[in-house]
Write a protein that holds these residues in place. Structure first.
Motif, short mmCIF file in Angstrom:
data_model
loop_
_atom_site.label_atom_id
_atom_site.label_comp_id
_atom_site.label_asym_id
_atom_site.label_seq_id
_atom_site.Cartn_x
_atom_site.Cartn_y
_atom_site.Cartn_z
N TYR A 21 0.41 -18.63 22.03
CA TYR A 21 0.09 -18.49 23.44
C TYR A 21 -1.35 -18.90 23.72
O TYR A 21 -1.65 -19.63 24.65
N ARG A 30 -6.33 -24.88 33.75
CA ARG A 30 -6.01 -24.89 35.18
C ARG A 30 -7.26 -24.45 35.89
O ARG A 30 -7.83 -23.40 35.57
N GLY A 32 -9.81 -22.74 38.11
CA GLY A 32 -9.81 -21.41 38.70
C GLY A 32 -9.30 -20.37 37.75
O GLY A 32 -9.94 -19.35 37.51
N ARG A 33 -8.17 -20.65 37.13
CA ARG A 33 -7.52 -19.69 36.26
C ARG A 33 -8.31 -19.49 34.97
O ARG A 33 -8.21 -18.44 34.34
N LEU A 36 -10.04 -16.43 34.13
CA LEU A 36 -9.23 -15.25 33.88
C LEU A 36 -8.58 -15.27 32.49
O LEU A 36 -7.72 -14.45 32.19
N ASP A 39 -8.32 -12.10 30.46
CA ASP A 39 -7.38 -11.17 31.06
C ASP A 39 -5.94 -11.60 30.80
O ASP A 39 -5.05 -10.78 30.57
N MET A 40 -5.70 -12.92 30.83
CA MET A 40 -4.36 -13.44 30.58
C MET A 40 -3.93 -13.09 29.16
O MET A 40 -2.80 -12.66 28.91
N GLU A 42 -4.98 -10.67 27.38
CA GLU A 42 -4.79 -9.22 27.37
C GLU A 42 -3.39 -8.86 27.86
O GLU A 42 -2.64 -8.12 27.22
N THR A 43 -3.03 -9.47 29.00
CA THR A 43 -1.73 -9.18 29.59
C THR A 43 -0.61 -9.66 28.68
O THR A 43 0.39 -8.98 28.50
N PHE A 44 -0.81 -10.84 28.09
CA PHE A 44 0.23 -11.33 27.19
C PHE A 44 0.39 -10.40 25.99
O PHE A 44 1.49 -10.16 25.51
N GLN A 46 0.07 -7.22 25.96
CA GLN A 46 0.88 -6.08 26.36
C GLN A 46 2.34 -6.47 26.49
O GLN A 46 3.24 -5.76 26.03
N LEU A 47 2.57 -7.64 27.13
CA LEU A 47 3.95 -8.11 27.30
C LEU A 47 4.61 -8.29 25.94
O LEU A 47 5.75 -7.89 25.71
N GLU A 66 7.07 -17.78 28.72
CA GLU A 66 5.65 -17.82 29.06
C GLU A 66 5.07 -19.24 28.90
O GLU A 66 4.30 -19.69 29.73
N ASP A 69 6.18 -21.37 31.66
CA ASP A 69 5.50 -20.97 32.88
C ASP A 69 4.07 -21.49 32.90
O ASP A 69 3.57 -21.94 33.93
N LEU A 70 3.43 -21.43 31.72
CA LEU A 70 2.04 -21.92 31.63
C LEU A 70 1.97 -23.39 32.02
O LEU A 70 1.13 -23.81 32.82
N TYR B 29 -0.82 -6.81 33.80
CA TYR B 29 0.44 -6.33 33.23
C TYR B 29 1.12 -5.37 34.21
O TYR B 29 2.33 -5.43 34.43
N GLY B 48 1.26 -17.33 33.51
CA GLY B 48 0.71 -18.55 34.09
C GLY B 48 0.79 -18.51 35.60
O GLY B 48 -0.22 -18.72 36.30
N TYR B 51 -1.47 -15.51 37.10
CA TYR B 51 -2.93 -15.68 37.16
C TYR B 51 -3.34 -16.89 37.99
O TYR B 51 -4.44 -16.91 38.53
N ALA B 55 -5.92 -16.14 40.81
CA ALA B 55 -7.14 -16.94 40.94
C ALA B 55 -7.30 -17.41 42.37
O ALA B 55 -8.39 -17.40 42.94
N ARG B 74 -9.12 -5.59 33.20
CA ARG B 74 -9.59 -5.98 34.52
C ARG B 74 -8.57 -5.53 35.56
O ARG B 74 -7.39 -5.85 35.43
#
Lengths: 894, 112
Positions: A21, A30, A32-33, A36, A39-40, A42-44, A46-47, A66, A69-70, B29, B48, B51, B55, B74
């Protein structure tokens, strides 16, 4: 949450999923992204932890979803997610489709039509490049890379003897010894032999001369090939006295019988004996050389003559046995034989060579050389198209910058800029592959002397090669320049676009031009070396002259009645000698430069030679009639051969060469002494001394030779040599005379001697010629490269130069500046090229004659040539710079 | 209010993210879980997509970072402007639905 029913996923899978990932996240950036990102992750985490508790499959599904989606979300353009209405009334164009649309065919077409010159040059370069490199690759592949067309071909070896003196690398094998080997070795599944023979088939309307191979028992079994039609020989046919049988080659079968299967069962008539056709071998089995295979049917008596060496041995090593083991086994057997037959076998050893190496042998080097030259040339061409593309990009830089500014992504701009080149490369590649397919089909006719020439053809590997080459060329010529052109930041380029401040270094293009110059030096240098070497070869004094000389042969077999053949030879030489316009007629067992020689040791009465027992190793030719006069050799002492005699009991005379006399210390009295060939017949009296003839080819140093003035008929099928006032018309007369003497004899190989001699230098000439063509191409390309680089520089600095001119710089000074810049590029390129030439020198050394690869004159010559060409190429840009009009230049926007 | 309309229409992702933040700040999450829960698992956002949308919402200042010192993750909270935009979008959708109903468009009951 309920306790997990499935054991949790091991940690390494989680770690792997997260690593993938993380990698994907970096690959799909991307705007802007990116901020983050942490944080992304981090979230992944947890997922994935949650999915991991449900099992590996759930984790894999999550990762897949994922990643998709990315990528999908990264492709969307910034405007898309800002206003993506829930109730959308108009379809939105995805980012991917926009990129594709920028490269759409019609846009590309419009772009190409706008610049037809550029498009044409690029297309021709790509097409010709692909065609030539693919063709050469096809040849390299067929001749060198692919295994021989036999089952488990890597286990096939040639087997030869090596004489105690080792004057020659290898010697043919005596049939008796081959049979001993076959019975005693344990590491071979089979061993067999064959020898070539010219036969005359009289079953058709006209006598036809065929190249036959006489084969020992089990010959086809060694190769393991299945016949195309019919069968190979059965044991009965291979025994002495067995029925006559023939296996045809596909080429002869097609030529004579139109590939009719009914040919099997018919007969050939060779020397009055019937040979029933039993099978056909496919073209690839033996290449172009052989028309028909006949059983050798070696008589039992012949097997006891251990000094009659005439078989080419071939063997198949058992599976799991290494070549070294097989060689050791065979060497041990030969040592045994040495003890059993000390007189004939002592000190003789065995030479084992992989069949492929033996077949391809020295030719491989030449093929590699040409292939390397072609690839080098292609690299230059690709570099050049890339350079031209950079010029195009520079011309469009402002347009590209504007497109970026109004919201086109870099991918879109690159796609639109590179699409021209991709289209050109793909079209060129397709056309080139088609041309290569055709070229590969005619190559066998162009260079029939190439080994394995029958196996050449366009196969999938050549197609893959062409495709990969095309893709690489498209990337180098299209995508790289486009990336380079879109890399600089937009604002700076919009601000400067074409203004004097632009001082881009053109690093990429400069490097390409330097590489071109260097590669041109290598190619031109090699071409000059090979050309000079070829000239050296042709200027060697070979001690004879092929001018006005015709050579031919008359079909005769070795097992015919010698006295009868002798009569024919005598009448033929006499009758032809009486013809008006013919000055001399003679014959020899082997022509000069023919690469065929019998080597023996001789003794001379009353003299001591340098070798053991006072002997001397010599080459031996059987000659007759006025041979020396016919080839224009100089008799230095004594006399040439006496008139051709027919009495086998009469004492023969011999002529020796100058080197022979020198080897015995140049005694005053050599005429009248006896020369005896050890183990091959009685003494001959030396009647004369001939100036050295370059028997072993123009590049070899002369060695001692004995020309035995043989009795007529002792060499049944020699090469006849006729010196005539008008050689062009002599062929018909020769045929007429032979027909009146014996209508069943085929006359063949009627050729000017010069052509035969030419064949000896065919390869060097071909190599030199090819390299000369390539290097001319390379020079032209390097010139174009230099021209476009400096034209581009001058164009970009027009304003700057204008300002300088306005401030009082003279045009001469401006010109000098351009020349200085060009000189820098040239010096680096020339230096690198000379270095590479010196490094590559070792590779061509063995191809050279009478010149070293480090020949200073050649290097100076090449450097000068390139400097001149370069000067011509940059004259245009330099003149243009000097002619810039300050007033228009300063006002101009771009 | 006219200020809020500038941002309309919202994408489904933006709509759901704002909705998830209405009652409390959440981390990424948390947003994914809340949206999945609210839509009965119908909408499962990938990171994806999530975020990219966040953003964008951050840039438009419809969403802001929420300070939570005790948690290194965050958290995002909805801004007053975001709240106004969400209300405006809901009103727009309501109006649309009313229009459709008046026009005789009625989703079939009991099987969807």
């Amino acid at each position: 949450m309920s306790p997990p029913a499935i054991p949790p996923v091991p940690d390494w899978r989680l770690a792997l999923a997260r690593a993938i990932y993380r990698r994907a996240l970096s690959l799909a950036p991307r705007e802007g992204r990116t901020a983050l990102r942490a944080d992304m992750l981090e979230t992944f985490e947890q997922l994935s932890a949650e999915a991991g508790r449900r099992g590996t499959w759930a984790l894999a599904r999550l990762l897949g979803r994922e990643l998709l989606d990315l990528v999908r979300s990264a492709r969307r353009s910034p405007q898309d997610d800002a206003a993506r209405p829930i109730l959308a009334f108009e379809p939105r164009v995805s980012g991917f489709r926009r990129v594709a649309r920028s490269a759409a065919p019609w846009r590309t077409w419009k772009g190409l039509v706008r610049r037809p010159g550029f498009a044409l040059v690029a297309l021709l370069t790509m097409g010709a490049g692909t065609a030539i490199t693919t063709t050469l690759f096809g040849i390299v592949d067929a001749v060198i890379l692919r295994p021989l067309p036999y089952p488990d071909a890597d286990r096939l070896v040639t087997v030869y003897e090596r004489s105690p003196l080792r004057r020659e690398a290898t010697s043919l094998v005596a049939p008796g010894r081959l049979e001993d080997w076959r019975r005693r070795v344990t590491t071979f599944s089979n061993l067999a032999g064959s020898y070539g023979e010219s036969v005359t088939d009289t079953s058709g309307a006209d006598p036809e001369r065929l190249e036959a191979r006489r084969v020992s028992p089990g010959f086809f079994a060694v190769y393991g090939s299945v016949p195309l039609a019919g069968r190979v020989f059965v044991a009965e046919e291979e025994q002495p006295g067995g029925p006559g049988a023939a296996v045809l080659s596909e080429a002869f079968w097609t030529r004579r019988f139109a590939a009719d299967p009914a040919a099997i069962g018919r007969s050939l008539l060779v020397g009055g004996r019937q040979f029933t056709i039993v099978g056909v071998m496919a073209r690839a089995f033996a290449g172009a050389g052989t028309d028909v295979w006949l059983p050798a049917q070696t008589p039992a008596g012949m097997l006891t003559i251990r000094d009659a060496r005439f078989f080419n041995g071939v063997g198949r090593v058992k599976p799991g046995v290494s070549l070294d083991q097989a060689a050791a086994d065979l060497a041990a057997v030969q040592r045994q034989l040495g003890e059993e037959f000390p007189a004939t076998d002592k000190d003789w050893s065995v030479v084992l060579t992989p069949l492929k190496a033996a077949r391809v042998g020295t030719q491989a080097q030449g093929v590699w050389l040409v292939f390397a030259a072609v690839v080098l040339l292609w690299l230059i061409a690709v570099a050049n198209v890339a350079g031209l593309m950079l010029v195009q990009m520079a011309r469009r830089s402002r347009e590209l910058a504007i497109r970026t500014a109004i919201g086109a992504s870099r991918a879109e701009v690159v796609a639109s800029a590179a699409s021209d080149m991709v289209v050109i490369a793909v079209a060129g590649g397709a056309v080139g592959a088609g041309v290569a397919a055709w070229l590969l089909r005619i190559v066998p006719a162009l260079v029939p002397s190439l080994p394995r020439v029958a196996e050449i053809g366009l196969d999938w590997r050549a197609v893959v090669f062409a495709s990969v080459g095309t893709a690489a060329a498209a990337a180098v010529c299209g995508v790289l320049p486009a990336l380079a052109a879109t890399r600089a930041d937009v604002a700076a380029r919009l601000a400067s676009g074409g203004r004097g401040a632009s001082r881009r270094s053109h690093g990429l293009q400069r490097a390409l031009v330097i590489a071109q110059v260097a590669m041109s030096v290598v190619l031109v240098g090699s071409a000059v070396l090979l050309l000079r070497s070829y000239v050296n070869l042709t200027q060697v004094d070979a001690g004879f002259s092929g001018q006005d000389v015709v050579t031919f042969r008359v079909g005769a077999r070795w097992d015919e009645d010698r006295a009868r053949i002798g009569q024919l030879q005598q009448s033929l030489v006499t009758r032809l000698g009486e013809e008006p316009g013919i000055r001399a007629v003679g014959f020899t067992s082997f022509l000069p430069f023919s690469q065929a020689t019998l080597r023996y040791r001789v003794t001379v009465s009353g003299l001591t030679g340098p070798d053991a027992g006072g002997a001397l190793a010599v080459g031996v030719r059987s000659v007759g009639g006025a041979y020396f006069a016919a080839i224009g050799a100089r008799i230095e002492q004594g006399a040439a051969c006496p008139a051709l005699g027919g009495d086998f009991k009469a004492r023969r005379s011999a002529v020796v060469n100058r080197r022979f006399v020198d080897a015995f210390g140049a005694p005053a009295a050599i005429i009248g002494r006896d020369v005896t060939i050890i183990q091959a017949g009685g003494p001959s009296v030396i009647g004369g001394v001939v100036a050295d003839i370059g028997e072993d080819g123009p590049a070899s140093r002369p060695v001692p030779y004995v020309y035995v003035c043989d009795t007529a008929g002792s060499w049944p099928d020699p090469n006849y040599v006729v010196r005539a006032d008008n050689p062009a018309v002599i062929g018909a007369r020769i045929r007429q005379v032979v027909r009146t003497l014996d209508p069943a004899r085929a006359v063949f190989g009627v050729t000017p001697l010069e052509t035969v001699l030419d064949a000896a230098v065919e390869r060097p000439r071909l190599q030199a010629g090819l390299l000369a063509v390539f290097s001319a191409g390379a020079l032209a390309l390097a010139a174009v490269g230099l021209y476009s680089l400096f034209m581009l520089m001058v164009r970009e600095r027009t304003r700057e130069i204008g300002v300088r001119l306005a401030l009082g710089a003279t045009p001469a000074r401006v010109t000098r500046q351009v020349l200085t810049a060009a000189g820098g590029v040239l010096v680096i390129g020339l230096g690198a090229g000379v270095g590479m030439t010196l490094l590559a020198g070792r590779l061509v050394t063995t191809l050279l004659f009478g010149i070293t690869p480090y020949d200073p004159l050649t290097l100076v010559l090449v450097t000068m040539t390139l400097a001149l060409v370069a000067l011509a190429a940059i004259a245009g840009p330099a003149r243009r710079a000097a002619r810039i009009d300050p007033t228009t230049a300063i006002r101009a926007d771009s | 209010m006219s200020d809020a309309r500038r941002f309309l229409p919202l994408s489904p992702q933006q709509f759901h993210i704002l909705l998830a933040l209405v009652d409390q700040p959440r981390h990424g999450y948390g947003v994914i879980l809340d949206v999945a829960d609210r839509t009965g698992g119908e909408m499962r956002m990938g990171t994806g997509t999530l975020y990219t949308a966040i953003a964008r919402l951050l840039a438009l200042e419809l969403v802001a970072d929420s300070d939570r010192e005790h948690d290194r993750r965050r958290y995002y909270r909805i801004t007053p402007l975001g709240r106004a935009v969400l209300v405006a979008e809901t009103a727009r959708l309501e109006a649309l639905v009313r229009l459709a109903r008046d026009g005789g468009v009625q989703p079939a009951r009991g099987r969807s």
